[in-house]
Design a protein around this motif. Structure first.
Motif, PDB file in Angstrom:
ATOM      1  N   UNK A   1      27.754  94.169  62.492  1.00 19.45           N
ATOM      2  CA  UNK A   1      27.039  93.955  61.230  1.00 19.45           C
ATOM      3  C   UNK A   1      27.529  94.988  60.207  1.00 19.45           C
ATOM      4  N   UNK A   2      27.911  94.501  59.037  1.00 16.72           N
ATOM      5  CA  UNK A   2      28.442  95.349  57.972  1.00 16.72           C
ATOM      6  C   UNK A   2      27.575  95.162  56.738  1.00 16.72           C
ATOM      7  N   UNK A   3      27.041  96.249  56.199  1.00 15.83           N
ATOM      8  CA  UNK A   3      26.311  96.167  54.935  1.00 15.83           C
ATOM      9  C   UNK A   3      27.298  96.431  53.798  1.00 15.83           C
ATOM     10  N   UNK A   4      27.727  95.356  53.164  1.00 14.65           N
ATOM     11  CA  UNK A   4      28.708  95.436  52.086  1.00 14.65           C
ATOM     12  C   UNK A   4      28.061  95.514  50.704  1.00 14.65           C
ATOM     13  N   UNK A   5      26.827  96.011  50.668  1.00 16.37           N
ATOM     14  CA  UNK A   5      26.091  96.105  49.409  1.00 16.37           C
ATOM     15  C   UNK A   5      26.690  97.132  48.472  1.00 16.37           C
ATOM     16  N   UNK A   6      26.385  96.938  47.200  1.00 17.74           N
ATOM     17  CA  UNK A   6      26.632  97.984  46.210  1.00 17.74           C
ATOM     18  C   UNK A   6      25.362  98.800  45.976  1.00 17.74           C
ATOM     19  N   UNK A   7      24.254  98.333  46.551  1.00 23.34           N
ATOM     20  CA  UNK A   7      22.999  99.069  46.419  1.00 23.34           C
ATOM     21  C   UNK A   7      22.051  98.872  47.590  1.00 23.34           C
ATOM     22  N   UNK A   8      21.816  97.644  48.005  1.00 29.97           N
ATOM     23  CA  UNK A   8      20.623  97.321  48.771  1.00 29.97           C
ATOM     24  C   UNK A   8      20.655  97.758  50.233  1.00 29.97           C
ATOM     25  N   UNK A   9      19.455  98.035  50.739  1.00 33.84           N
ATOM     26  CA  UNK A   9      19.218  98.367  52.134  1.00 33.84           C
ATOM     27  C   UNK A   9      18.736  97.102  52.832  1.00 33.84           C
ATOM     28  N   UNK A  10      19.337  96.772  53.979  1.00 31.78           N
ATOM     29  CA  UNK A  10      18.924  95.609  54.758  1.00 31.78           C
ATOM     30  C   UNK A  10      18.385  96.074  56.107  1.00 31.78           C
ATOM     31  N   UNK A  11      17.333  95.414  56.580  1.00 33.68           N
ATOM     32  CA  UNK A  11      16.768  95.716  57.885  1.00 33.68           C
ATOM     33  C   UNK A  11      16.932  94.483  58.767  1.00 33.68           C
ATOM     34  N   UNK A  12      17.769  94.621  59.798  1.00 31.59           N
ATOM     35  CA  UNK A  12      18.168  93.479  60.615  1.00 31.59           C
ATOM     36  C   UNK A  12      17.296  93.390  61.869  1.00 31.59           C
ATOM     37  N   UNK A  13      16.854  92.159  62.175  1.00 33.14           N
ATOM     38  CA  UNK A  13      16.131  91.916  63.420  1.00 33.14           C
ATOM     39  C   UNK A  13      16.257  90.441  63.759  1.00 33.14           C
ATOM     40  N   UNK A  14      15.987  90.101  65.027  1.00 32.19           N
ATOM     41  CA  UNK A  14      16.011  88.719  65.483  1.00 32.19           C
ATOM     42  C   UNK A  14      14.706  88.460  66.225  1.00 32.19           C
ATOM     43  N   UNK A  15      13.968  87.464  65.795  1.00 31.45           N
ATOM     44  CA  UNK A  15      12.680  87.181  66.431  1.00 31.45           C
ATOM     45  C   UNK A  15      12.858  86.999  67.942  1.00 31.45           C
TER      46      UNK A  15
ATOM     47  N   UNK B   1      35.533  86.635  66.003  1.00 33.90           N
ATOM     48  CA  UNK B   1      35.227  86.444  64.593  1.00 33.90           C
ATOM     49  C   UNK B   1      33.869  85.788  64.363  1.00 33.90           C
ATOM     50  N   UNK B   2      33.343  85.080  65.365  1.00 38.86           N
ATOM     51  CA  UNK B   2      32.043  84.428  65.191  1.00 38.86           C
ATOM     52  C   UNK B   2      30.883  85.407  65.256  1.00 38.86           C
ATOM     53  N   UNK B   3      31.124  86.630  65.696  1.00 37.65           N
ATOM     54  CA  UNK B   3      30.034  87.601  65.816  1.00 37.65           C
ATOM     55  C   UNK B   3      30.147  88.724  64.785  1.00 37.65           C
ATOM     56  N   UNK B   4      30.979  88.528  63.768  1.00 38.62           N
ATOM     57  CA  UNK B   4      31.053  89.469  62.652  1.00 38.62           C
ATOM     58  C   UNK B   4      30.079  88.993  61.578  1.00 38.62           C
ATOM     59  N   UNK B   5      29.156  89.843  61.196  1.00 38.18           N
ATOM     60  CA  UNK B   5      28.130  89.485  60.219  1.00 38.18           C
ATOM     61  C   UNK B   5      28.258  90.415  59.014  1.00 38.18           C
ATOM     62  N   UNK B   6      28.460  89.825  57.854  1.00 42.11           N
ATOM     63  CA  UNK B   6      28.562  90.597  56.619  1.00 42.11           C
ATOM     64  C   UNK B   6      27.341  90.301  55.752  1.00 42.11           C
ATOM     65  N   UNK B   7      26.609  91.351  55.397  1.00 33.76           N
ATOM     66  CA  UNK B   7      25.462  91.182  54.514  1.00 33.76           C
ATOM     67  C   UNK B   7      25.748  91.922  53.213  1.00 33.76           C
ATOM     68  N   UNK B   8      25.131  91.450  52.145  1.00 29.79           N
ATOM     69  CA  UNK B   8      25.398  92.085  50.867  1.00 29.79           C
ATOM     70  C   UNK B   8      24.461  91.612  49.782  1.00 29.79           C
ATOM     71  N   UNK B   9      24.570  92.272  48.630  1.00 35.16           N
ATOM     72  CA  UNK B   9      23.787  91.894  47.464  1.00 35.16           C
ATOM     73  C   UNK B   9      24.672  91.131  46.495  1.00 35.16           C
TER      74      UNK B   9
END
Length: 522
Positions: free
Chosen positions: A225-239, A168-176
């Motif tokens: 990684x889950x994009x739970x947006x209703x619209x937006x596009x996310x670009x994921x990266x880690x330095x 569960x610690x490695x589930x990432x939810x992103x959204x608008x």
């Protein structure tokens, strides 16, 4: 798990606890979701939300390959400023023909669940594994917060030697996120034709707390990684770190190493990150696009990021600059994805072309000159009542394509001049991406299969099988566009549906109950 109450838009599944209740060695996985109004401040601005079990994001549902999910949804909504009814969709989970009534697309396969009512969705998971999510499918209701992760683990994952940590610690939810309610935002969209621009994306609010993802040097992490947006596009990266893709929308992929991953609304990826850098803090970047930011000055895209924190590093921001991610790296190109188990795309039996056009100045989208409008009587009800046997038996505005069972359907989306890719999502099945919008290459030998792909300027071609007959929604996952008509229904094998689908009395009671509700409770 820790609370991320002020920064849940870039979140571990922390606010919502794991809700699955599964007896040892049992296959039935029981879940209860109380859909309630609750106060919350995902980005620091407090407002009333629509939530599952009082949290945003909702509690994470976990299951194991072969389980049957039994999800009881209790509708306890009481805020008259928002939609009072609801209907739950489990994005990417295949619902079989005999169980089509448990597929939660309102007015396609079901009617909504009214306030003070309950419905239990029974979902045998079969052989599916991977990263999924659930959300309200009614109107744009999930904009108000009704969304959460759903993970199906595979004890015999053929790629488990590629990672050390997957929990569960490695589930990432992103959204608008918006500060106003979905009903008021939708009214504004209908009046102006301008899609509402978000108040905040992932990350923390001004002066808010850190959003850390903790790792141990030398270990490998499977981030889902889950994009739970209703619209937006996310670009994921880690330095300073690469990301190796091993799953797209529930389909295992041949490992593909990149340094940034663009995600459209509704898409999911599993990426393996190896913590092979010096102990320190590193920015976990998630810049977003979706609308003109000058239309909403609440945005601060600079804060659209979390922190990858190595064990032993100080509890502090990274010392490096906040950037949009790599400038000269190796971004994901969808056309380069290959399934772990290659399968050629079968030759099509039926060819369909879908042209997407927006009506200038209006909140109206058309597919082949038709703007989808939800019918009063759901598509599945019409089929089961034997009142619909051909395309002509449905209202034109239902944009329903009647297809044979056990056929291969090719759908061509010609190039369009819209300025954003439309994430088209198929319910009930996934599809072969024969031609990705990311490339001019046509690949029928070993294309990736997934259930959300971009449709845009370069043109897209997909193929899917109707071996799982049913009336399956096929729509843009920018839900503002869906509400403006950017949707179709792919209704296959109607005789098979009538022969195999045996609804329960509980499902049959939904439409009469919903139809009897006053408008302010629908």
């Amino acid at each position: 798990m820790k609370s991320l109450a002020a920064s849940a838009l870039f979140a571990l599944p922390a606010l919502g606890a794991i809700v699955s209740t599964r007896a040892p060695n049992a296959s039935v996985n029981a879940v209860t979701l109380d859909v309630v109004n609750a106060q919350g401040s995902p980005d620091g601005f407090e407002r009333t939300l629509i939530t599952a079990n009082g949290t945003y994001p909702g509690p994470t549902i976990v299951a194991t390959k072969g389980d049957t999910l039994v999800v009881t949804v209790n509708n306890l909504l009481d805020d008259p400023s928002m939609r009072r009814s609801t209907s739950m969709d489990f994005d990417g989970v295949f619902v079989t023909t005999d169980n089509a009534f448990n597929e939660g697309s309102p007015f396609v396969t079901t009617c909504p669940v009214g306030p003070n009512a309950s419905y239990t969705y029974t979902l045998p998971l079969g052989e599916q594994t991977g990263t999924f999510w659930y959300h309200s499918q009614l109107s744009v209701q999930y904009v108000d917060g009704l969304r959460g992760a759903l993970i199906i683990y595979d004890p015999d994952d053929p790629q488990k030697d590629l990672y050390d940590v997957d929990d569960e610690s490695t589930i990432i939810q992103v959204g608008d996120w918006w500060h106003n309610t979905s009903t008021s935002l939708l009214a504004g969209y209908v009046a102006t034709g301008i899609v509402p621009v978000l108040d905040s994306g992932v990350g923390r609010f001004q002066g808010g707390p850190e959003v850390p993802f903790n790792v141990v040097q030398g270990k490998r992490y499977r981030f889902r990684i889950i994009n739970e947006s209703a619209r937006n596009v996310f670009t994921m990266s880690v330095d300073g770190h690469n990301l190796t893709i091993i799953e797209a929308d529930g389909v295992a992929t041949t490992p593909l190493t990149v340094d940034e991953v663009e995600m459209l609304a509704g898409q999911r990826y599993s990426v393996v990150l190896e913590a092979n850098q010096p102990v320190d803090n590193y920015w976990f970047n998630a810049p977003f696009v979706g609308g003109d930011p000058t239309r909403n000055l609440n945005q601060n895209a600079t804060l659209s990021r979390g922190i990858l924190r190595y064990q032993g590093a100080p509890d502090a921001d990274p010392t490096g600059p906040m950037t949009l991610g790599p400038t000269d790296g190796t971004p994901l190109v969808e056309a380069n994805l290959r399934p772990l188990v290659p399968e050629p795309a079968p030759e099509p039996d039926v060819n369909i072309t879908l042209n997407l056009v927006v009506t200038t100045g209006k909140a109206q989208w058309n597919v082949n000159n038709v703007s989808y409008v939800s019918p009063i009587v759901p598509t599945l009800v019409k089929i089961l009542n034997d009142s619909a046997n051909a395309t002509a038996d449905f209202n034109v505005t239902e944009n329903t394509f009647v297809l044979p069972a056990n056929a291969i359907i090719q759908v061509d989306f010609p190039p369009n001049d819209d300025d954003e890719a439309h994430p088209f999502h198929l319910h009930g099945n996934n599809f072969f991406v024969v031609k990705s919008n990311s490339s001019d290459v046509i690949n029928t030998a070993d294309p990736i299969r997934r259930d959300v792909t971009g449709v845009g300027a370069a043109g897209t071609t997909v193929r899917f099988s109707t071996a799982n007959p049913g009336p399956w929604f096929f729509h843009c996952h920018i839900f503002w566009h869906l509400q403006a008509g950017l949707a179709t229904v792919m209704a296959s094998g109607l005789d098979d549906v009538r022969a195999e689908t045996k609804p329960t009395p509980e499902w049959e009671a939904l439409c009469p109950a919903y139809d009897a509700l006053p408008a302010d409770q629908q």
